[in-house]
Design a protein around this motif. Structure first.
Motif, PDB file in Angstrom:
ATOM      1  N   TRP A   1       0.941  -1.389   0.132  1.00  0.00           N
ATOM      2  CA  TRP A   1      -0.040   0.162  -0.080  1.00  0.00           C
ATOM      3  C   TRP A   1       1.000   1.660   0.196  1.00  0.00           C
ATOM      4  CZ3 TRP A   1      -4.362   0.718  -1.470  1.00  0.00           C
ATOM      5  CH2 TRP A   1      -5.547  -0.792  -1.296  1.00  0.00           C
ATOM      6  N   ILE A   2       2.432   1.255   0.608  1.00  0.00           N
ATOM      7  CA  ILE A   2       2.824   2.085   0.601  1.00  0.00           C
ATOM      8  C   ILE A   2       3.354   2.399  -0.955  1.00  0.00           C
ATOM      9  CG2 ILE A   2       5.078   2.910   1.464  1.00  0.00           C
ATOM     10  CD1 ILE A   2       4.364   1.682   4.178  1.00  0.00           C
ATOM     11  N   ILE A   3       3.837   1.540  -1.409  1.00  0.00           N
ATOM     12  CA  ILE A   3       4.312   1.768  -3.576  1.00  0.00           C
ATOM     13  C   ILE A   3       2.915   1.914  -3.688  1.00  0.00           C
ATOM     14  CG2 ILE A   3       5.036   0.703  -5.206  1.00  0.00           C
ATOM     15  CD1 ILE A   3       6.555  -2.018  -3.399  1.00  0.00           C
ATOM     16  N   LEU A   4       1.622   1.413  -4.073  1.00  0.00           N
ATOM     17  CA  LEU A   4       0.618   2.031  -4.781  1.00  0.00           C
ATOM     18  C   LEU A   4       1.057   3.413  -4.409  1.00  0.00           C
ATOM     19  CD1 LEU A   4      -1.067   1.179  -5.878  1.00  0.00           C
ATOM     20  CD2 LEU A   4      -2.886   0.314  -4.248  1.00  0.00           C
ATOM     21  N   LEU A   5       0.325   3.987  -3.099  1.00  0.00           N
ATOM     22  CA  LEU A   5       0.413   5.403  -2.411  1.00  0.00           C
ATOM     23  C   LEU A   5       1.364   6.390  -3.058  1.00  0.00           C
ATOM     24  CD1 LEU A   5      -0.890   7.478  -0.743  1.00  0.00           C
ATOM     25  CD2 LEU A   5       0.740   6.706   0.918  1.00  0.00           C
ATOM     26  N   PHE A   6       2.522   5.894  -3.104  1.00  0.00           N
ATOM     27  CA  PHE A   6       3.110   6.970  -3.619  1.00  0.00           C
ATOM     28  C   PHE A   6       3.130   6.669  -5.917  1.00  0.00           C
ATOM     29  CE2 PHE A   6       5.175   6.800   0.653  1.00  0.00           C
ATOM     30  CZ  PHE A   6       5.056   8.149   0.988  1.00  0.00           C
ATOM     31  N   THR A   7       2.492   5.496  -5.699  1.00  0.00           N
ATOM     32  CA  THR A   7       2.407   5.928  -7.233  1.00  0.00           C
ATOM     33  C   THR A   7       1.781   6.195  -7.911  1.00  0.00           C
ATOM     34  OG1 THR A   7       4.153   3.257  -7.595  1.00  0.00           O
ATOM     35  CG2 THR A   7       2.763   4.021  -9.232  1.00  0.00           C
ATOM     36  N   SER A   8       1.051   6.107  -7.038  1.00  0.00           N
ATOM     37  CA  SER A   8      -0.631   6.939  -7.640  1.00  0.00           C
ATOM     38  C   SER A   8      -0.712   8.932  -7.481  1.00  0.00           C
ATOM     39  CB  SER A   8      -1.399   6.479  -6.522  1.00  0.00           C
ATOM     40  OG  SER A   8      -1.545   7.009  -4.899  1.00  0.00           O
ATOM     41  N   ILE A   9       0.263   9.173  -5.989  1.00  0.00           N
ATOM     42  CA  ILE A   9       0.984   9.880  -6.509  1.00  0.00           C
ATOM     43  C   ILE A   9       1.261  10.896  -7.818  1.00  0.00           C
ATOM     44  CG2 ILE A   9       1.712  12.302  -4.953  1.00  0.00           C
ATOM     45  CD1 ILE A   9       1.339  10.081  -2.452  1.00  0.00           C
ATOM     46  N   ASN A  10       2.086   9.977  -7.904  1.00  0.00           N
ATOM     47  CA  ASN A  10       2.655  10.316  -9.004  1.00  0.00           C
ATOM     48  C   ASN A  10       2.158  10.770 -10.226  1.00  0.00           C
ATOM     49  OD1 ASN A  10       5.209  11.409  -7.872  1.00  0.00           O
ATOM     50  ND2 ASN A  10       5.858   8.870  -7.531  1.00  0.00           N
ATOM     51  N   ALA A  11       1.672   9.183 -10.409  1.00  0.00           N
ATOM     52  CA  ALA A  11       0.559   9.034 -11.782  1.00  0.00           C
ATOM     53  C   ALA A  11      -0.260  10.158 -11.484  1.00  0.00           C
ATOM     54  CB  ALA A  11       0.056   7.962 -11.123  1.00  0.00           C
ATOM     55  N   ILE A  12      -1.625  10.519 -10.786  1.00  0.00           N
ATOM     56  CA  ILE A  12      -2.384  10.986 -10.970  1.00  0.00           C
ATOM     57  C   ILE A  12      -2.822  12.686 -10.880  1.00  0.00           C
ATOM     58  CG2 ILE A  12      -4.850  11.610 -10.128  1.00  0.00           C
ATOM     59  CD1 ILE A  12      -4.884   8.619  -9.916  1.00  0.00           C
ATOM     60  N   SER A  13      -1.160  12.896 -10.264  1.00  0.00           N
ATOM     61  CA  SER A  13      -1.056  14.494  -9.609  1.00  0.00           C
ATOM     62  C   SER A  13      -1.207  15.415 -11.272  1.00  0.00           C
ATOM     63  CB  SER A  13       0.861  14.698  -8.977  1.00  0.00           C
ATOM     64  OG  SER A  13       1.736  14.240  -9.904  1.00  0.00           O
ATOM     65  N   LYS A  14      -0.665  15.194 -11.986  1.00  0.00           N
ATOM     66  CA  LYS A  14      -0.854  15.609 -13.576  1.00  0.00           C
ATOM     67  C   LYS A  14      -1.769  15.741 -14.344  1.00  0.00           C
ATOM     68  CE  LYS A  14      -0.086  11.635 -16.004  1.00  0.00           C
ATOM     69  NZ  LYS A  14      -0.995  11.297 -17.029  1.00  0.00           N
ATOM     70  N   SER A  15      -2.901  14.787 -13.118  1.00  0.00           N
ATOM     71  CA  SER A  15      -3.834  15.646 -14.487  1.00  0.00           C
ATOM     72  C   SER A  15      -4.572  16.794 -15.117  1.00  0.00           C
ATOM     73  CB  SER A  15      -5.342  14.700 -12.877  1.00  0.00           C
ATOM     74  OG  SER A  15      -4.869  13.704 -12.821  1.00  0.00           O
TER      75      SER A  15
ATOM     76  N   VAL B   1      -7.625  16.745  -5.812  1.00  0.00           N
ATOM     77  CA  VAL B   1      -6.553  17.275  -5.064  1.00  0.00           C
ATOM     78  C   VAL B   1      -5.824  18.169  -6.302  1.00  0.00           C
ATOM     79  CG1 VAL B   1      -4.869  17.652  -3.593  1.00  0.00           C
ATOM     80  CG2 VAL B   1      -6.388  16.495  -3.421  1.00  0.00           C
ATOM     81  N   SER B   2      -5.444  17.749  -7.509  1.00  0.00           N
ATOM     82  CA  SER B   2      -4.962  18.227  -8.388  1.00  0.00           C
ATOM     83  C   SER B   2      -5.810  18.993  -8.984  1.00  0.00           C
ATOM     84  CB  SER B   2      -4.734  16.636  -9.363  1.00  0.00           C
ATOM     85  OG  SER B   2      -3.851  17.121 -10.799  1.00  0.00           O
ATOM     86  N   ALA B   3      -6.717  18.987  -9.252  1.00  0.00           N
ATOM     87  CA  ALA B   3      -8.228  20.295  -9.909  1.00  0.00           C
ATOM     88  C   ALA B   3      -7.696  21.512  -8.523  1.00  0.00           C
ATOM     89  CB  ALA B   3      -9.477  19.832  -9.524  1.00  0.00           C
ATOM     90  N   ILE B   4      -7.425  21.256  -7.679  1.00  0.00           N
ATOM     91  CA  ILE B   4      -7.478  22.283  -6.615  1.00  0.00           C
ATOM     92  C   ILE B   4      -6.123  23.431  -6.709  1.00  0.00           C
ATOM     93  CG2 ILE B   4      -7.743  23.333  -4.012  1.00  0.00           C
ATOM     94  CD1 ILE B   4      -9.996  21.484  -3.484  1.00  0.00           C
ATOM     95  N   ALA B   5      -4.608  22.133  -6.646  1.00  0.00           N
ATOM     96  CA  ALA B   5      -3.718  22.397  -6.737  1.00  0.00           C
ATOM     97  C   ALA B   5      -3.285  23.435  -8.463  1.00  0.00           C
ATOM     98  CB  ALA B   5      -2.928  21.561  -6.937  1.00  0.00           C
ATOM     99  N   PHE B   6      -3.623  22.965  -8.533  1.00  0.00           N
ATOM    100  CA  PHE B   6      -3.937  23.334 -10.367  1.00  0.00           C
ATOM    101  C   PHE B   6      -4.052  25.152 -10.595  1.00  0.00           C
ATOM    102  CE2 PHE B   6      -6.280  24.774 -14.408  1.00  0.00           C
ATOM    103  CZ  PHE B   6      -5.505  24.454 -14.970  1.00  0.00           C
ATOM    104  N   ARG B   7      -4.820  25.189  -9.567  1.00  0.00           N
ATOM    105  CA  ARG B   7      -5.247  26.709  -9.006  1.00  0.00           C
ATOM    106  C   ARG B   7      -3.936  27.629  -8.453  1.00  0.00           C
ATOM    107  NH1 ARG B   7      -8.040  28.513 -14.004  1.00  0.00           N
ATOM    108  NH2 ARG B   7      -9.769  26.780 -14.558  1.00  0.00           N
TER     109      ARG B   7
END
Length: 216
Positions: A54-68, A143-149
């Protein structure tokens, strides 16, 4: 639905043409799992196996979805006149979920080959994994939508994302450990229902907040 499907296809085409992000995610995933394999020499207890996964999946998901939404900076004004905000966020949620599920399957295969596979009840483990990925992908998309602004996007992703994903992580890790320990659905159906409820709340908040964020 046609516009939503078109937006999903657009994200797929963009990621396929710009293969560096996908290659980077897969390289990050493989190197992290291999580092865990080298550290534990191929033998880990069930508790450590579950936590590491779950730790690996968590940090991988951050890197993958942060660019949405970061990659949509040049297209935002175009979308403003083409699609409704709910159509945009719905397409993003679907694509992020499919993306994270694909990553989790690849991660589980590599993880199982290098560090063993203690899963016995695959249907129940898969159900919990799907609900966990749904919560993570929805939270990080919002969160990516909020951080985008904002100007400091990476910092905002971490600051805003951590409180949102805590209940999803706690429930997902607890459920998967119980599944590995031999629990059946009747014994953890309350936790499964709670995890699903948290996912629904996150998705509902995303649909409520995104139109205001997008119009700003």
């Amino acid at each position: 639905m046609e516009r939503i499907i078109s937006l999903i296809k657009k994200d797929l085409i963009v990621d396929w043409r710009q293969q560096n992000p996908i290659s980077g995610i897969l390289l990050y995933l493989a190197s992290t799992i291999f580092a865990a394999y080298m550290a534990f020499q191929g033998f880990v207890s069930m508790e450590v196996w579950n936590a590491l996964f779950w730790i690996i999946l968590l940090f991988t998901s951050i890197n993958a979805i942060s660019k949405s939404f970061i990659q949509e900076e040049r297209r935002s004004h175009y979308y403003y006149f083409l699609c409704r905000p709910n159509e945009i966020i719905f397409a993003k949620l679907i694509y992020s979920f499919i993306y994270l599920i694909s990553i989790s399957i690849i991660s589980l295969v590599i993880y199982g080959v290098l560090l063993g596979n203690p899963i016995i009840n695959y249907p129940l483990f898969t159900l919990n994994l799907v609900l966990g990925c749904l919560g993570l992908s929805s939270a990080f998309t919002m969160v990516s939508a909020i951080a985008f602004r904002t100007s400091n996007r990476s910092i905002m992703m971490a600051v805003l994302g951590f409180p949102v994903i805590i209940p999803v992580l706690i429930l997902s890790i607890s459920n998967s450990f119980k599944v590995l320990d031999g629990y059946i659905l009747m014994q953890i159906q309350g936790n499964i229902a709670t995890l699903f409820s948290v996912d629904v709340i996150i998705i509902a908040l995303t649909f409520i907040l995104f139109p205001f964020i997008w119009k700003s």
